[in-house]
Structures are given as C-alpha cells and as structure tokens.
Design an enzyme around this catalytic site. Structure first.
Site, PDB file in Angstrom:
ATOM      1  N   HIS A   1       0.873  -1.182   0.000  1.00 30.11           N
ATOM      2  CA  HIS A   1       0.000   0.000   0.000  1.00 30.11           C
ATOM      3  C   HIS A   1       0.908   1.229   0.000  1.00 30.11           C
ATOM      4  O   HIS A   1       2.026   1.185   0.539  1.00 30.11           O
ATOM      5  CB  HIS A   1      -0.845  -0.052   1.279  1.00 30.11           C
ATOM      6  CG  HIS A   1      -1.896   0.993   1.386  1.00 30.11           C
ATOM      7  ND1 HIS A   1      -1.628   2.265   1.815  1.00 30.11           N
ATOM      8  CD2 HIS A   1      -3.232   0.956   1.155  1.00 30.11           C
ATOM      9  CE1 HIS A   1      -2.747   2.962   1.833  1.00 30.11           C
ATOM     10  NE2 HIS A   1      -3.736   2.195   1.438  1.00 30.11           N
TER      11      HIS A   1
ATOM     12  N   ASP B   1       3.171  -4.510   8.031  1.00 30.32           N
ATOM     13  CA  ASP B   1       1.961  -3.709   7.893  1.00 30.32           C
ATOM     14  C   ASP B   1       0.782  -4.660   8.112  1.00 30.32           C
ATOM     15  O   ASP B   1       0.464  -5.476   7.245  1.00 30.32           O
ATOM     16  CB  ASP B   1       1.942  -3.084   6.492  1.00 30.32           C
ATOM     17  CG  ASP B   1       0.633  -2.354   6.202  1.00 30.32           C
ATOM     18  OD1 ASP B   1      -0.324  -2.490   6.991  1.00 30.32           O
ATOM     19  OD2 ASP B   1       0.569  -1.661   5.181  1.00 30.32           O
TER      20      ASP B   1
ATOM     21  N   GLN C   1      -4.491  -4.974   7.216  1.00 35.15           N
ATOM     22  CA  GLN C   1      -5.550  -5.858   6.699  1.00 35.15           C
ATOM     23  C   GLN C   1      -5.598  -7.208   7.401  1.00 35.15           C
ATOM     24  O   GLN C   1      -6.371  -8.077   7.018  1.00 35.15           O
ATOM     25  CB  GLN C   1      -5.375  -6.074   5.185  1.00 35.15           C
ATOM     26  CG  GLN C   1      -5.533  -4.815   4.354  1.00 35.15           C
ATOM     27  CD  GLN C   1      -6.958  -4.255   4.375  1.00 35.15           C
ATOM     28  OE1 GLN C   1      -7.901  -4.892   4.858  1.00 35.15           O
ATOM     29  NE2 GLN C   1      -7.119  -3.041   3.864  1.00 35.15           N
TER      30      GLN C   1
ATOM     31  N   LYS D   1     -10.018  -0.316  11.001  1.00 40.83           N
ATOM     32  CA  LYS D   1     -10.174  -1.527  10.188  1.00 40.83           C
ATOM     33  C   LYS D   1     -10.398  -2.762  11.062  1.00 40.83           C
ATOM     34  O   LYS D   1     -10.370  -3.887  10.573  1.00 40.83           O
ATOM     35  CB  LYS D   1      -8.932  -1.734   9.319  1.00 40.83           C
ATOM     36  CG  LYS D   1      -8.760  -0.667   8.232  1.00 40.83           C
ATOM     37  CD  LYS D   1      -7.675  -1.076   7.272  1.00 40.83           C
ATOM     38  CE  LYS D   1      -7.101   0.086   6.506  1.00 40.83           C
ATOM     39  NZ  LYS D   1      -7.940   0.532   5.393  1.00 40.83           N
TER      40      LYS D   1
ATOM     41  N   CYS E   1      -4.756   2.512  -3.555  1.00 39.94           N
ATOM     42  CA  CYS E   1      -3.435   2.951  -3.077  1.00 39.94           C
ATOM     43  C   CYS E   1      -2.363   1.902  -3.348  1.00 39.94           C
ATOM     44  O   CYS E   1      -1.484   1.661  -2.529  1.00 39.94           O
ATOM     45  CB  CYS E   1      -3.465   3.316  -1.593  1.00 39.94           C
ATOM     46  SG  CYS E   1      -4.519   4.707  -1.234  1.00 39.94           S
TER      47      CYS E   1
HETATM   48  N1  7TS Z   1      -1.692  -0.652   4.711  1.00 42.10           N
HETATM   49  C1  7TS Z   1      -2.631  -1.409   4.119  1.00 42.10           C
HETATM   50  C2  7TS Z   1      -2.309  -2.800   3.695  1.00 42.10           C
HETATM   51  C3  7TS Z   1      -3.910  -0.861   3.917  1.00 42.10           C
HETATM   52  O1  7TS Z   1      -4.837  -1.600   3.336  1.00 42.10           O
HETATM   53  C4  7TS Z   1      -4.172   0.465   4.324  1.00 42.10           C
HETATM   54  C5  7TS Z   1      -5.491   1.137   4.064  1.00 42.10           C
HETATM   55  C6  7TS Z   1      -3.157   1.188   4.972  1.00 42.10           C
HETATM   56  C7  7TS Z   1      -1.928   0.594   5.128  1.00 42.10           C
HETATM   57  C8  7TS Z   1      -3.362   2.566   5.483  1.00 42.10           C
HETATM   58  O2  7TS Z   1      -4.202   2.572   6.590  1.00 42.10           O
HETATM   59  P1  7TS Z   1      -4.673   3.950   7.229  1.00 42.10           P
HETATM   60  O3  7TS Z   1      -5.682   3.541   8.253  1.00 42.10           O
HETATM   61  O4  7TS Z   1      -3.475   4.591   7.825  1.00 42.10           O
HETATM   62  O5  7TS Z   1      -5.248   4.754   6.114  1.00 42.10           O
HETATM   63  N2  7TS Z   1      -6.204   0.587   2.993  1.00 42.10           N
HETATM   64  C9  7TS Z   1      -7.315   1.083   2.418  1.00 42.10           C
HETATM   65  C10 7TS Z   1      -7.956   0.435   1.383  1.00 42.10           C
HETATM   66  O6  7TS Z   1      -7.599  -0.649   0.927  1.00 42.10           O
HETATM   67  N3  7TS Z   1      -9.028   1.162   0.993  1.00 42.10           N
HETATM   68  O7  7TS Z   1      -9.074   2.260   1.750  1.00 42.10           O
HETATM   69  C11 7TS Z   1      -8.009   2.238   2.643  1.00 42.10           C
END
Ligand code: 7TS
Length: 408
Positions: free
Chosen positions: A123, A201, A204, A227, A365
């Site tokens: 990501h 990371d 997910q 999440k 992303c």
């Molecule tokens: N890493 C992964 C694997 C992700 O899926 C996401 C967000 C992030 C990092 C970033 O997380 P945040 O909470 O700091 O924004 N992924 C997604 C997505 O797949 N659709 O919207 C956000």
C-alpha cells in the site's frame, strides 16, 4: 449456549438501512469496518463519565482517564502478545505508525548505500514513507517481485534480494488488493538471520485473524483501529523494546520529555517519547473495547468466517463471463478483487450502489502493483464479521446485471 455470533448484526445498527431501495450490503470493509455498539457505547460512557486529559492532573477524572488510557495500552499489548506495554505506541493509524519508523529509525540508521527492501504489493502507506526516507538519507529502495496472476511474493527472488546492504525489510501481512496472506513469520526469520530490521503492515490482518508479534518475530508492526471494528483516528505501532529505546523522537512537544531547559531537552523512554502532545486517549479506550469484542467472537473464527466468504465470493464470481479475478486461488484474506473486460471499475461500483451494495473501485493505493498487473483499477469486495452468504448472492446478481448491461 448462546454465541456472540448469533445476533451479531444487532451490534451494528448502521447495517439496518436501505440504499437506493435495497437492503444495504456493506462490502467495503478493507477501507473501513463498521463499529459495534460495544465500542461506540464504551466511547459514550467514557465521555459521559471520565473525560479529562491524561498524565497531567491529580484529580479524580484525570486519574480515571489515565487509567483508561494505560489500560487500553495493556489491552492492546495482550491482543498482539507484546512483551511489555512500553512496546505499544498509540498513533493515528497504520500510515502514521509507518511514518514514525521511517522518520525516527530511518534518520538514525539509514545511510547512503543502504537498501530498504519492500514488496511490489505494498500500500502507498508502506511505500511512500520509505521513498521519502531514502531521499533524505541516500538509501535505495528495492522491491520483492509479485508473481503472475496468483499474486504471491517471489520467495526465490527474496533470497537474492536479502543482501548485506539491506537494513530494513517492510512488507504487508495481507495485501489490500490481492488478498494474499504473506508468510510473515518465515519472512521475518529470513531477515532476522541477516540482522535486518522488519516492519509488518498489519492493517488488513489485525482485525481478521489471530496475530502474535512474538510468533511472527517482527521488530515493528503497524495497524489502524478503524479496520478492526474500532473508531477512526487511533492506531498502533508495536516496536521491540530494544529498538524503541535506541530511537530518537520524531515529534517534539509536551508529554515526551523528561526535562527541558533553554539549551536543550531530554526524552522520556517509550512509549511517551513517541507520543508528543495530548494523545488520543478516548479513541484508545474505544480500541481496547474493540479488542474485547473481537476476542469474544474469537479471532480464529473470524479468520474462517471472513476468509471463507471471500473464497466463496471468488469462486462464484469466477464463473461470470469476462471477469478476471486478481490474487491467489488458495487461502486468502477477507477480500476479493476483480476486473471486467471493457468495463471500468467505477462503473461497476456505481451499478452495485444502485443495488444497495457498497464496493470499492480504483487502484486501492496500490498504483505500482496495478501497473504491474496491467490494470488501472479493480473492483473489490471485502468482508467482515457481520457479512452473510446471502450478501454474496446479492453481489453476484448485481455483477451479472452489470455484465449484461455492458454486453449490450
Ligand atoms: N496498509 C494497508 C495494507 C492498507 O490496506 C491500508 C489502508 C493502509 C496501510 C493505510 O491505513 P490507514 O488507516 O493509515 O489509512 N487501505 C485502504 C484500502 O484498501 N481502501 O481504503 C483504505
């Protein structure tokens, strides 16, 4: 014995609504999950009874607030099986957690000639901060390739890429586009043998399966509350104590110093060193409530539930004409991505919305990965604890309608 799964949708009143005349089918959980009453009520209770700033006052409310905040830290420590609460740093989310490591550890440890190893399935949150750190320090970024249509890491190539110049290896536990579950413990073991620092990371994975930082053997692990059935604006960086103790602060301000004079300042140890300013204590308490909620359901059961729905959706969607399924045929995280020949993902998502179904369409992303797959975007359906098999029926019917429309 009643199970917490029996009436699970009652915990999520948001699901009980119609969208465009159809019952809402919320399948955008990889972007953010819905929040159960157990969590929103914990937040309400805190604001109604205990709210005051933490670590400052000697009055009753401040002490209750501080106990709640530090209790949440201990709860998260247990949730990921960290050795000590000092290894849990509260942040705004995965993105901020990774930026913290890239800024603090990166500035102290990366030099010209060093290599940061990532994977092609990262990501942007686990890619851009490292490119920025490389730009600042003169280090180089390299990528472990993703193989063919199965979307797995090329482990043969990884062995060749783990050279002595590599100082840090950062990779995603579960891909937010492919659904691939990477063998995190094995990847960390390979890196550790060579003294390479590892960053996982877990955005997910954290809400979808059992997760144990000691079993994984990582140095850092990042995730977001929103999440994992919690609220927005709160996340976690787990860091191994010895590494955190050797890292400089990344932001300065109140709460992170042991003493300040006009000529300079001295830092508190972790976690305070990395939590400058008033922390997000209320949402940290909500995160603790989410940990309770997920453990009550059982994280192994969640893994089977979400992964099972994703696999079933994958297999049923694969029968539609002109569809290309992205990611592995075998075990996957709780999501499935796909593309239709000649139909843009945004059109598919708009059609699905007419049927009350919330999907995601776009590059998620993951722009470099999309390019590698020869795509600009995919449609993604992602599942969580409240989703049901009948919602897969609705998804497949809606996709069939879309295909029929565009086939003319
Ligand atoms: N890493 C992964 C694997 C992700 O899926 C996401 C967000 C992030 C990092 C970033 O997380 P945040 O909470 O700091 O924004 N992924 C997604 C997505 O797949 N659709 O919207 C956000």
């Amino acid at each position: 014995m009643p199970s917490p799964w029996d009436n699970i949708r009652d915990q999520f009143p948001i699901l009980d609504q119609k969208v465009n005349g159809h019952p809402l089918v919320y399948l955008d959980n990889a972007a953010t999950t819905q929040k159960p009453l157990a969590v929103t009520r914990a937040l309400d209770r805190f604001y109604a009874n205990d709210n005051a700033n933490v670590h400052r006052g000697l009055h009753a409310l401040s002490m209750r607030s501080t106990d709640g905040y530090e209790g949440a830290r201990a709860r998260v420590q247990a949730f990921v099986n960290a050795e000590a609460p000092e290894e849990i740093i509260f942040t705004r989310g995965t993105t901020e957690s990774i930026n913290l490591v890239a800024a603090s550890w990166g500035s102290a440890n990366l030099r010209k000639g060093d290599v940061v190893l990532l994977t092609e399935m990262e990501h942007h949150s686990n890619l851009v901060p490292w490119q920025m750190a490389a730009q600042r320090t003169g280090a180089t970024v390299r990528y472990v390739p993703v193989t063919g249509d199965q979307g797995l890491l090329d482990l043969g190539a990884l062995d060749k890429l783990l050279t002595p110049e590599v100082k840090l290896f950062a990779f995603t536990h579960v891909s937010n586009t492919l659904g691939t579950i990477n063998p995190a413990a094995d990847l960390c073991a390979r890196a550790r043998k060579l003294g390479i620092v590892t960053v996982v990371d877990a955005a997910q994975s954290i809400g979808h399966m059992p997760l144990d930082v000691r079993a994984i053997g990582c140095d850092f692990l990042a995730f977001s509350g929103h999440k994992m059935a919690s609220v927005t604006g709160i996340g976690v960086l787990y860091g191994r104590r010895a590494l955190l103790d050797a890292m400089p602060p990344w932001q300065g301000g109140g709460g992170m110093i042991s003493s300040v004079d006009f000529s300079g300042s001295r830092w508190k140890p972790s976690p305070e060193r990395f939590e400058a300013g008033t922390p997000n204590f209320a949402d940290a308490i909500a995160l603790g409530a989410s940990c309770d909620f997920l453990d009550l359901l059982g994280r192994e059961q969640i893994r089977l539930h979400d992964g099972g729905l994703a696999k079933e959706a994958r297999d049923r969607l694969a029968e539609l004409p002109g569809i290309r399924i992205i990611g592995p045929d075998g075990e996957r995280g709780g999501l499935v991505s796909f593309a239709f020949e000649g139909v843009h993902a945004h059109d598919v998502v708009t059609f699905a919305d007419e049927d009350g179904i919330a999907l995601r369409g776009g590059h998620h992303c993951n722009q470099p990965l999309m390019k590698k797959l020869g795509l600009t975007s995919t449609v993604r359906a992602s599942f969580y604890v409240y989703n049901e098999r009948r919602e897969i029926d609705a998804l497949v019917a809606s996709m069939a309608r879309t295909i029929k429309f565009f086939a003319g």
